[in-house]
Design a protein around this motif. Sequence first.
Motif: not given
Length: 254
Positions: A125-151
């Motif tokens: 919630n209003a977190v990713a607005v501060y990330f550089h693009w490389d950080e944003y990519v890392r955040a997306a991969k990190s979130v996907a890893r933490a989610l279960r399939a279908g999450g």
Amino acid sequence: MTEQFTYREYVSDERFLRDYNAYQTKYAQQMRESDKVLIDLVAQAAARHDRSKGPLRLLDIGCSTGNLLLHLRRLMPELVLTGGDLAESSLAECRANPALTGIAFEQLDMLDLPYTEQFDIVVANAVAVYFHWDEYVRAAKSVARALRAGGSYLAFEWLHPFQFQDIVIHETTLGHPQGLRICFRPMARVAQIFEQAGMDQIEFLPFELPIELPMPGYDQEVVSYTQRTAEGRNLCFRGALSQPWCHLTAIKRG
């Protein structure tokens, strides 16, 4: 001039965090309009959840003082909730709040979540607005890893539909006299990043405040306010900036 600001500077500014945490207290009783949308999106994700697989687990990353979790607990008590933030002062307030007793709070970095397929929903919630693009990519991969399939991933940030316009500003204010780096991201590139991270069904839901917020004086700290256009749109501004707030939803493949 080379831009040196990182998101870690934002969460380590204790003077700012004290003021911000105090400001957040009003939303413990009076829910933010944008949070009402987030909670509705959580309810939609919960309706898709297979209860035979156990309780629905939700991580609120960048939880601050826990207002969203407080409202989720009240409205959806069946959820298993975790709050994560980099700011220990905010986490201390959460742990000391009796209304949040029983919720796990951990110091977490969205760019490197220490989980594998543990959550059914991750909210940023209003977190990713501060990330550089490389950080944003890392955040997306990190979130996907933490989610279960279908999450589901649910976010609220500054996103716009102009495909080839990428905007970065360096804003100095009373709250951030050294400057704050804020990103306005094109939806098309964001969708591509989440697709590459293993997400599908990516949707963008532009947000417009249903209430009026007064404009502050020109000699005051910048805060959000609204201006209604001749067409009836209720645009949200921050000082001289129009804020393209948008909810983002995505579902992990599998």
